[in-house]
Design a protein around this motif. Sequence first.
Motif: not given
Length: 227
Positions: A196, A199-200, A202, A205, A207, A212, A214
């Motif tokens: 998490s 993800r925050r 960047g 992500s 899905n 993924h 990034e």
Amino acid sequence: MHMTTTAMDFLGQIDADDRERLLKLARRRGFRKGEFAFRLGDRGKSVYFLLSGRLKFFRLAPNGREVILWFCFPGEVFGMTEISDAKGRRVNVQACEESLVAVVSEAAFNQYLDSHPNASRLCRRVMGARLGILANVLVNLVVDDAHTRIAKLILHLGARYGVRRGEEIYLQIPLTHQEIANMIGVNRQTASRILSEFRREGLLSINNRRIHIESEEKLTDLTHRTV
């Protein structure tokens, strides 16, 4: 999309004629999700080649926690280092999804390698690469914190099983938070919290359980930090 052949993909790297000869020696066997190819301590004298699906290799810690050693993907060979001795098989091998394997007797595979030197050399390289991966995992468990271990794991899986689009990488394998936790020696809550955070920030992500990447650069920076 197509993933490039990896260092572990034995069937994908041998000559097409040699591959056909090898698979003619095999019988096919299917496994449902959750079914075991073999368990720790089982007797058996066969070598396996994964044709489709995904398998996990694991041991149980004394507290009952599952410790995933590696995943097996199509084209990979397994069962050689786990061929039974007096103590039987050394790991548990379980299907993560519906899977199909080709099973060759140890004797037939040894004869095949004797008559196909290129395949024999490739087999040694594959086993050497797997040993190197396990050695890296051991070192990482000793010296890295959980953030660094997850970053290294994601980068490693991205290099082996990812599709690159510009600066981003899409992993083509589904992974649960529990599986990630079991590969790096933490509990699921810790793995979920760190993912998490990533993800925050960047970095990635997720899905449908597929990661993924990034920012490969930022993830790589994490692996170089001092604990």
